[in-house]
Enzyme design. Structure first.
Site, short mmCIF file in Angstrom:
data_model
loop_
_atom_site.label_atom_id
_atom_site.label_comp_id
_atom_site.label_asym_id
_atom_site.label_seq_id
_atom_site.Cartn_x
_atom_site.Cartn_y
_atom_site.Cartn_z
N HIS A 132 0.86 -1.19 0.00
CA HIS A 132 0.00 0.00 0.00
C HIS A 132 0.91 1.24 0.00
O HIS A 132 2.03 1.20 0.51
CB HIS A 132 -0.84 -0.04 1.28
N ASP A 168 3.40 -4.33 7.61
CA ASP A 168 2.20 -3.51 7.55
C ASP A 168 1.03 -4.44 7.87
O ASP A 168 0.61 -5.24 7.06
CB ASP A 168 2.08 -2.91 6.14
N GLN A 219 -4.18 -4.77 7.20
CA GLN A 219 -5.21 -5.74 6.81
C GLN A 219 -5.03 -7.05 7.56
O GLN A 219 -6.01 -7.66 7.98
CB GLN A 219 -5.15 -6.01 5.29
N LYS A 227 -9.85 0.16 10.75
CA LYS A 227 -10.17 -1.09 10.03
C LYS A 227 -10.47 -2.21 11.02
O LYS A 227 -10.83 -3.31 10.65
CB LYS A 227 -9.00 -1.50 9.14
N CYS A 240 -4.68 2.56 -3.62
CA CYS A 240 -3.39 3.01 -3.05
C CYS A 240 -2.30 1.96 -3.26
O CYS A 240 -1.52 1.67 -2.34
CB CYS A 240 -3.51 3.31 -1.55
#
Ligand code: PLP
Length: 407
Positions: A123, A200, A203, A226, A365
């Protein structure tokens, strides 16, 4: 598996509303999740009963707000499988977390010509801060492609390491392809070569249990909105050994002990990295959201979402005019797609919206991945633990309509 999805849905007030006179089918969870009543109530209570600034007050409300806020550090640590809560820095989300590592750690430890290894499916939040270092300090970015199904071979990431590699920065779960990355193997291999790993988790932490004590990474970033929490909340795990190498990148109140005309005495980590008044209520809301998700059970969430992902995978791939991007084994419940010869992703999403179905359309993104896939834009349906198989069916019906109207 017993997963009472209607009971869980009743925790989320927004899921019972209509959009364009149709029941809402919310499939934009990859962008942001909806909020359960407990989080909404906690925000209301924090502002109506318990609000004051944190850390600096001696009065009742300030102490109460400080306790509530600081408790969240421990909740995040528990959620991520971290034993020492001082390795958790509270912030506004992944974007801030990764920028903090770029400015505070990488800029302090890297030399021109040093290398950062990235996967092609990152991302922008895990790309642009590294581009800053490339532009301003001559750091070299090295990219590792995914294979034809969208799988990332951990060995390929490790093979990209050279004597100049100073960091591997990789997603835990692709926000476009749904690919889950074997981050543990990457961390194990990288540790043998002395290369730190940043994950990261924007998610990944949403869709599966995360145990950092098992993964063994150096940095792990999450974003609250999220995770059923408020926007403007988040956290980053930073391993102790990396924290001592890191300098604060935002200066101000709270991260200092004393300030004089010619000198500053800094606060201890993690407060050293939390300058200024933080997102107090957002963070309190994040704590409630993580407690809520843990009460459902992250393993159960993952198992239910696997069911949804398998069903959606079957139904969407049966549409022979739909091109689904990403077929990695055991992929998460995120489906990006284009249509043969049909209109732009924005047109598809607009038609779905008329049916009350919320999906995202665009580049997600993820510019380098879109270049790699050779597409300008796609639609993305991203599912959460409160979505149902009926909603997969509604998506399929909506896509059939879009295909009829656009082809
Ligand atoms: N990384 C991934 C994989 C994401 O999906 C997102 C959000 O879409 C981000 C980073 C950025 O998160 P935030 O904007 O909340 O900081």
């Amino acid at each position: 598996m017993v997963w009472d999805v209607s009971k869980i849905r009743s925790d989320f007030p927004i899921l019972s509303r209509t959009v364009n006179d149709q029941p809402l089918v919310y499939l934009d969870n990859g962008a942001s999740s909806q909020k359960p009543r407990v989080v909404i109530d906690a925000i209301e209570k924090a502002y109506s009963q318990e609000y004051a600034n944190v850390h600096r007050g001696l009065h009742f409300l300030s102490n109460l707000a400080t306790d509530k806020y600081e408790t969240v550090r421990g909740i995040v640590a528990k959620f991520l499988g971290v034993a020492d809560e001082d390795e958790i820095i509270l912030n506004s989300g992944t974007t801030e977390g990764i920028n903090m590592v770029a400015y505070g750690w990488a800029m302090n430890t890297m030399q021109p010509g040093d290398e950062i290894v990235l996967s092609i499916m990152e991302h922008h939040a895990n790309i642009v801060p590294w581009h800053f270092l490339r532009e301003r300090y001559g750091i070299v970015l090295k990219w590792v492609d995914v294979d034809i199904v969208g799988n990332l071979d951990p060995q390929a990431m490790l093979d990209a390491i050279t004597p100049r590699t100073r960091l591997i920065a990789v997603t835990h779960l692709s926000n476009v392809l749904g690919t889950k990355v074997d981050v543990k193997s990457i961390c194990q291999g990288a540790a043998l070569k002395g290369v730190p790993v940043l994950i990261d988790g924007s998610q990944g932490a949403v869709h599966m249990p995360v145990d950092i004590s098992d993964i063994g990474c150096d940095f792990y970033a999450i974003t609250g909105h999220k995770l059923c929490g408020p926007s403007g909340s988040g956290a980053i795990y930073v391993k102790k050994e990396r924290m001592v190498e890191m300098r604060p990148f935002i200066g101000g109140g709270d991260m200092i002990r004393e300030v004089h005309r010619d000198s500053v005495i800094y606060n201890n980590p993690p407060h050293l990295f939390e300058a200024g008044t933080p997102g107090i209520v957002q963070t309190i809301g994040l704590g409630v959201a993580l407690d809520y998700m843990m009460s459902l059970g992250m393993d159960k969430i993952a198992a239910y979402e696997t069911e949804i992902a398998e069903y959606a995978d079957e139904e969407l791939n049966a549409l022979n005019w739909l091109n689904v991007q990403g077929h990695a084994p055991d992929k998460g419940a995120i489906f990006s797609f284009t249509m043969d010869g049909a209109g732009h992703a924005h047109d598809i999403s607009t038609i779905l919206d008329k049916k009350g179905i919320a999906v995202r359309a665009g580049q997600h993104c993820a510019g380098p991945l879109m270049d790699h896939l050779g597409i300008n834009a796609s639609c993305r349906a991203s599912f959460a633990f409160y979505n149902t198989k009926q909603e997969v069916d509604a998506l399929v019906d909506g896509l059939r309509l879009a295909n009829d109207l656009l082809s």
